[in-house]
Design a protein around this motif. Structure first.
Motif, PDB file in Angstrom:
ATOM      1  N   VAL A 192       0.796  -1.182   0.005  1.00 26.74           N
ATOM      2  CA  VAL A 192       0.068  -0.001   0.133  1.00 26.74           C
ATOM      3  C   VAL A 192       0.875   1.198  -0.047  1.00 26.74           C
ATOM      4  O   VAL A 192       0.548   2.133  -0.735  1.00 26.74           O
ATOM      5  N   GLU A 193       2.052   1.301   0.574  1.00 29.92           N
ATOM      6  CA  GLU A 193       2.861   2.305   0.782  1.00 29.92           C
ATOM      7  C   GLU A 193       2.202   3.730   1.242  1.00 29.92           C
ATOM      8  O   GLU A 193       2.095   4.788   0.535  1.00 29.92           O
ATOM      9  N   PRO A 194       1.577   3.582   2.456  1.00 27.89           N
ATOM     10  CA  PRO A 194       0.818   4.650   2.971  1.00 27.89           C
ATOM     11  C   PRO A 194       1.880   5.763   3.369  1.00 27.89           C
ATOM     12  O   PRO A 194       2.898   5.580   3.839  1.00 27.89           O
ATOM     13  N   SER A 195       1.481   6.811   3.351  1.00 31.72           N
ATOM     14  CA  SER A 195       2.229   8.355   4.291  1.00 31.72           C
ATOM     15  C   SER A 195       2.123   7.996   5.753  1.00 31.72           C
ATOM     16  O   SER A 195       3.144   8.485   6.330  1.00 31.72           O
ATOM     17  N   LEU A 196       1.021   7.578   6.180  1.00 31.55           N
ATOM     18  CA  LEU A 196       0.828   7.569   7.739  1.00 31.55           C
ATOM     19  C   LEU A 196       0.050   6.140   7.870  1.00 31.55           C
ATOM     20  O   LEU A 196      -1.005   5.888   7.509  1.00 31.55           O
ATOM     21  N   ILE A 197       0.329   5.479   9.151  1.00 31.63           N
ATOM     22  CA  ILE A 197      -0.431   4.328   9.562  1.00 31.63           C
ATOM     23  C   ILE A 197      -1.027   4.692  10.883  1.00 31.63           C
ATOM     24  O   ILE A 197      -0.342   5.456  11.613  1.00 31.63           O
ATOM     25  N   VAL A 198      -2.290   4.506  10.974  1.00 27.44           N
ATOM     26  CA  VAL A 198      -2.768   4.844  12.194  1.00 27.44           C
ATOM     27  C   VAL A 198      -3.344   3.287  12.850  1.00 27.44           C
ATOM     28  O   VAL A 198      -4.112   2.631  12.386  1.00 27.44           O
ATOM     29  N   MET A 199      -2.632   3.028  14.179  1.00 29.99           N
ATOM     30  CA  MET A 199      -3.015   1.888  14.618  1.00 29.99           C
ATOM     31  C   MET A 199      -4.173   1.971  15.755  1.00 29.99           C
ATOM     32  O   MET A 199      -3.847   2.770  16.701  1.00 29.99           O
ATOM     33  N   LEU A 200      -5.183   1.229  15.696  1.00 32.76           N
ATOM     34  CA  LEU A 200      -6.448   1.387  16.317  1.00 32.76           C
ATOM     35  C   LEU A 200      -6.321   0.251  17.528  1.00 32.76           C
ATOM     36  O   LEU A 200      -6.224  -0.930  17.102  1.00 32.76           O
ATOM     37  N   GLY A 201      -5.935   0.808  18.646  1.00 30.01           N
ATOM     38  CA  GLY A 201      -5.998  -0.124  19.868  1.00 30.01           C
ATOM     39  C   GLY A 201      -4.558  -0.650  20.101  1.00 30.01           C
ATOM     40  O   GLY A 201      -3.483  -0.488  19.282  1.00 30.01           O
ATOM     41  N   GLY A 202      -4.314  -1.008  21.625  1.00 30.15           N
ATOM     42  CA  GLY A 202      -3.025  -1.531  22.040  1.00 30.15           C
ATOM     43  C   GLY A 202      -2.547  -2.968  21.333  1.00 30.15           C
ATOM     44  O   GLY A 202      -1.283  -2.831  20.995  1.00 30.15           O
ATOM     45  N   SER A 203      -3.516  -3.639  21.069  1.00 33.57           N
ATOM     46  CA  SER A 203      -2.750  -4.966  20.267  1.00 33.57           C
ATOM     47  C   SER A 203      -2.282  -4.637  18.950  1.00 33.57           C
ATOM     48  O   SER A 203      -1.222  -5.070  18.669  1.00 33.57           O
ATOM     49  N   SER A 204      -2.771  -4.047  18.231  1.00 34.03           N
ATOM     50  CA  SER A 204      -2.289  -3.310  16.976  1.00 34.03           C
ATOM     51  C   SER A 204      -0.949  -2.779  17.006  1.00 34.03           C
ATOM     52  O   SER A 204       0.016  -2.854  16.469  1.00 34.03           O
ATOM     53  N   ALA A 205      -1.126  -1.556  17.717  1.00 32.58           N
ATOM     54  CA  ALA A 205       0.173  -0.959  18.065  1.00 32.58           C
ATOM     55  C   ALA A 205       1.238  -1.650  18.950  1.00 32.58           C
ATOM     56  O   ALA A 205       2.483  -1.504  18.226  1.00 32.58           O
ATOM     57  N   LYS A 206       1.218  -2.719  19.741  1.00 35.79           N
ATOM     58  CA  LYS A 206       2.158  -3.459  20.210  1.00 35.79           C
ATOM     59  C   LYS A 206       2.754  -4.325  19.257  1.00 35.79           C
ATOM     60  O   LYS A 206       3.979  -4.630  19.266  1.00 35.79           O
ATOM     61  N   THR A 207       1.952  -4.726  18.303  1.00 40.11           N
ATOM     62  CA  THR A 207       2.442  -5.798  17.429  1.00 40.11           C
ATOM     63  C   THR A 207       3.207  -5.011  16.367  1.00 40.11           C
ATOM     64  O   THR A 207       4.128  -5.660  15.872  1.00 40.11           O
TER      65      THR A 207
END
Length: 269
Positions: A192-207
């Motif tokens: 996808v090559e996004p300019s920004l990733i938004v991680m929704l929630g702790g599990s996604s962020a920690k992973t």
């Protein structure tokens, strides 16, 4: 007084979505024939040998063992995908994660893959599993409103999850399941090559950040998601499902989304 509809909604949100029996069963009253008490004859109690149940649980040969070999297989499969269509096909045909066996659909993504911002949650829920799309339930409806508040929608945002299959009962994916699916989300990001990733929630962020910190410590702080072939600016924030349970924390998510909007408005074109 709580009505029946509210109770049913509570059960659905908790992941109880299957009716097993029409009436409760008294398991204490059930006795297998092989374990019944010996009957009495004129010569005294009839002795019956205790035998095993007639049907033994059959070994599930198709179940995958979540080991290093399975993770390597996922890495090789993900690496073979040269575009999103191929990655979708690779994930659908991958049999190394047992979550696939209990899910109805492989939930890949929704929105615009050409968008500058990529939102990544943890795993599909009941509604997502039924429709085969991420964030379409109550949490997804809240996410849509949050996107609208910063001038975005599913036409200029891309949405997916770390895990493409719903865990039974909406339970938290195990570390092994997450590691098996990690190569797919990392390849997804690279394609996808996004300019920004938004991680929704702790599990996604920690992973994705490979961090042990909780979401309250991570949220609102700029970071980077690194894969073998990419490095992307990222912002962890609170999951919409959490905000439905803790509406007072919506103000924290709004603070994060203001930063996200500013970043997208000011980024080089």
């Amino acid at each position: 007084m709580t009505n029946v509809h509210e109770v049913l909604e509570w059960y659905i949100d908790a992941g109880v979505d299957i009716l097993l029996e029409d009436a409760p069963v008294d398991r204490f009253a059930e006795t297998h024939p092989s374990l019944e008490k010996a009957s009495t004859t004129k010569n005294g109690p009839e002795k019956r040998p205790i035998r095993q149940f007639d049907r033994q649980p059959e070994a599930t040969a198709s179940m995958a063992l979540p080991d290093a070999g399975t993770v390597k297989s996922a890495q090789e499969a993900a690496k073979s995908a040269n575009n999103l269509e191929e990655l979708h096909s690779v994930i659908k045909s991958f049999d190394g994660c047992n979550l696939k066996r209990t899910a109805k659909n492989t939930v890949f993504a929704d929105g615009n893959p050409e968008a500058d911002v990529m939102f990544i949650g943890e795993a599909p829920g009941r509604d997502e599993d039924m429709q085969g799309l991420p964030f379409v339930g109550r949490a997804g409806q809240l996410l849509d409103r949050m996107l609208h508040a910063i001038g975005h929608n599913r036409e200029n945002a891309y949405i997916t999850n770390v895990i493409p299959w719903r865990p039974p009962g909406n339970r938290t994916p195990t570390p092994q399941e997450t590691e098996i699916c990690r190569p797919f989300i990392e390849r997804h990001i690279e394609l996808v090559e996004p300019s920004l990733i938004v991680m929704l929630g702790g599990s996604s962020a920690k992973t994705l950040l490979k961090s042990k910190d909780g979401i309250m410590r991570l949220r609102g702080k700029w970071s980077e998601v690194k894969t073998s072939n990419s490095k992307t600016s990222a912002m962890p924030t609170l999951h919409p499902a959490y905000l439905l349970r803790q509406p007072a924390h919506k103000k924290l998510a709004w603070q994060d989304f203001v930063k996200i909007r500013k970043y997208l408005d000011e980024r080089p074109r």
